[in-house]
Design a protein around this motif. Structure first.
Motif, short mmCIF file in Angstrom:
data_model
loop_
_atom_site.label_atom_id
_atom_site.label_comp_id
_atom_site.label_asym_id
_atom_site.label_seq_id
_atom_site.Cartn_x
_atom_site.Cartn_y
_atom_site.Cartn_z
N SER A 144 32.39 40.30 41.94
CA SER A 144 31.20 39.23 42.21
C SER A 144 31.69 38.10 43.41
N SER A 145 30.54 37.86 43.95
CA SER A 145 30.95 36.92 44.97
C SER A 145 31.18 35.44 44.40
N THR A 146 31.10 35.26 43.31
CA THR A 146 31.42 34.02 42.65
C THR A 146 32.72 33.95 41.64
N ALA A 147 33.33 35.34 41.50
CA ALA A 147 34.30 35.70 40.77
C ALA A 147 35.42 34.61 40.97
N PRO A 148 36.33 34.27 39.76
CA PRO A 148 37.43 33.72 40.18
C PRO A 148 38.40 34.56 40.79
N LEU A 149 39.42 33.91 41.54
CA LEU A 149 40.35 34.37 42.14
C LEU A 149 41.70 35.22 41.32
N VAL A 150 41.54 36.68 41.75
CA VAL A 150 42.62 37.29 40.97
C VAL A 150 43.66 37.94 41.85
N LEU A 151 45.03 37.71 41.89
CA LEU A 151 45.88 37.96 42.73
C LEU A 151 46.67 38.93 42.38
N ARG A 152 47.08 40.17 43.33
CA ARG A 152 47.97 41.06 42.91
C ARG A 152 49.23 41.29 43.79
N PRO A 153 50.40 41.39 43.59
CA PRO A 153 51.26 41.83 44.48
C PRO A 153 51.12 42.70 45.65
N ASN A 154 51.20 42.56 46.70
CA ASN A 154 51.07 43.45 48.12
C ASN A 154 49.64 43.79 48.21
#
Length: 455
Positions: free
Chosen positions: A243-253
């Motif tokens: 979604s354009s308003t989604a919270p940030l989710v980070l993953r390695p690499n």
């Protein structure tokens, strides 16, 4: 308050406050998700859902006033106002009880009495901590989804272009914040911009599956309906849906989806060892940078990172972490196996961090880095004012009510030790904080936390 109706062995314990202290010791045995919640007292009744409104900010003024218009009573100024946004909170009651048989316990009644209080305290702590965690990661009723919302993948590949796409998790796609700050369903709005694969589409409605097949913790599988057809390439199985308003989710690499995480290979410590997508300090620092760009306040001077011990192990194996920590704080960190604080982050290991079953590469772990205001705890005001009953002992310990009831059975043998809490947790949004207000901010509704997925 009389305690004459309790057995004589227990009266000194009650009178000197041992019972409340034992219950409190259980409550304070673990620092976890509830610790980051801002506490508010709500007067609403059990079962009610309340809507809270909070104000936003006004855009900075960078254009000078025109001297020729500085006339009349308004001096050439047009009044403006700040925007508002809303969040909802549902008040529910939680609790449990345990019985103490005065006769069967015999001489050990005092020890068992205190043991029951401690056990109830630990249970109450874990219960509230899990409720807080579920709200933080999964959102709640009437909200915009938790910090895992708005970020999923396609589960069934499209054989031909279609306006409907099956996804693993519909949280974060069901509702949005409209122009007046109200949380409404997508179907009641002009639509939500969603990126599927490599292209943006407009989401118009969401349908939950009757049989939930989501692999995400607390997730709900379903179907997204778009205003235009999704291409076959974008609708391939495993394609990211964000979604354009989604919270940030980070993953390695920079992995785009959870299923793309790659497992470590080789033997740790050997020349052929490859770390894979385990947690590293650079990913944590990226989360910190995102929070600072949104101007999220810290908690007592640092952001909190809640993670499990396997993710902590990944940190200890990370080369950058070893380099940053070399010579710092002596070697106590490695001897104790925990990190207190580093680079503005306070690492807090917890056994309540959500885990996800392997999608092929191994169990998926999730940490969350968050700042102040990420979570709101609503405590029912009436529970704080309950009078002591003639037939029970009531203690208020950190908003949790501990109730000890004298024997009321026919043989006067069963003492009931119970606890209950009336309240709820909610995720306040920061939708009104946009690049116009803070140039470095993002479009996410939920800006005060960043989830990190790793193996």
């Amino acid at each position: 308050m009389t305690i004459d109706n309790f057995p004589s062995q227990l009266q000194p314990i009650i009178q000197q406050g041992y019972l409340a202290r034992e219950f409190s010791a259980g409550l304070q045995s673990r620092i976890a998700f509830r610790a980051i919640a801002d506490r508010e007292v709500f007067p609403n009744r059990v079962g009610e859902t309340i809507t809270k409104t909070r104000k936003g900010l006004k855009s900075p003024v960078t254009t000078p006033m025109n001297p020729s218009q500085n006339v009349n009573f308004d001096n050439g100024l047009t009044p403006s106002t700040w925007s508002v946004e809303q969040y909802t909170l549902t008040i529910n009651q939680y609790g449990d009880t345990i019985d103490l048989n005065v006769v069967s316990e015999g001489v050990g009644i005092a020890d068992q009495f205190l043991a029951n209080a401690n056990t109830n305290g630990i249970q109450a702590l874990q219960s509230l901590d899990r409720i807080a965690r579920n709200a933080l990661f999964g959102g709640g009723v009437g909200g915009v989804g938790g910090y895992m919302g708005g970020n999923t993948c396609v589960t069934t590949a499209l054989g031909s272009s279609s306006t409907q796409v099956a996804v693993d998790d519909i949280r974060g796609f069901e509702r949005l914040v409209n122009s007046t700050g109200q949380v409404v369903s997508v179907a009641q709005s002009a639509g939500m911009t969603v990126t599927i694969g490599s292209n943006a589409y407009t989401l118009v409605s969401v349908t939950a599956d009757s049989v939930n097949t989501s692999t995400a913790p607390l997730g709900q599988s379903g179907t997204l309906t778009l205003s235009t057809s999704v291409s076959v390439s974008d609708g391939a199985a495993g394609s990211p849906v964000v979604s354009s308003t989604a919270p940030l989710v980070l993953r390695p690499n920079n992995r785009l989806t959870t299923a793309q995480l790659v497992a470590p290979t080789g033997n740790y410590g050997s020349s052929n060892y490859v770390t894979g997508d385990t947690l590293g300090i650079q990913t944590v620092l990226a989360a910190v940078a995102a929070l600072r760009m949104n101007n999220v306040p810290t908690i007592d001077g640092a952001y909190h990172c809640y993670l499990d011990d396997q993710q902590m192990l990944g940190l200890f194996r990370d080369g950058d972490f070893k380099y940053l920590y070399r010579g710092a704080y002596g070697s106590d960190t490695y001897r104790a196996g925990s990190v207190v604080e580093l680079l503005g982050v306070r690492f807090i290991p917890t056994t309540e961090a959500p885990l996800q079953a392997s999608l092929g590469a191994g169990v998926i772990h999730r940490a969350i880095v968050c700042g102040q205001g990420a979570l709101i705890e609503g405590d029912y005001s009436g529970a704080l004012e309950l009078p002591d009953s003639e037939r029970s002992l009531v203690e208020n310990v950190d908003g949790i009510m501990m109730v000890t009831r004298e024997p009321l059975d026919r043989l006067k043998q069963m003492i009931a030790q119970s606890w209950y809490w009336i309240g709820g947790f909610a995720l306040p949004t920061d939708a009104t904080v946009n690049p116009t207000i803070i140039p470095t901010s993002t479009n996410s509704y939920l800006k005060r936390g960043v989830v990190i997925e790793s193996l």
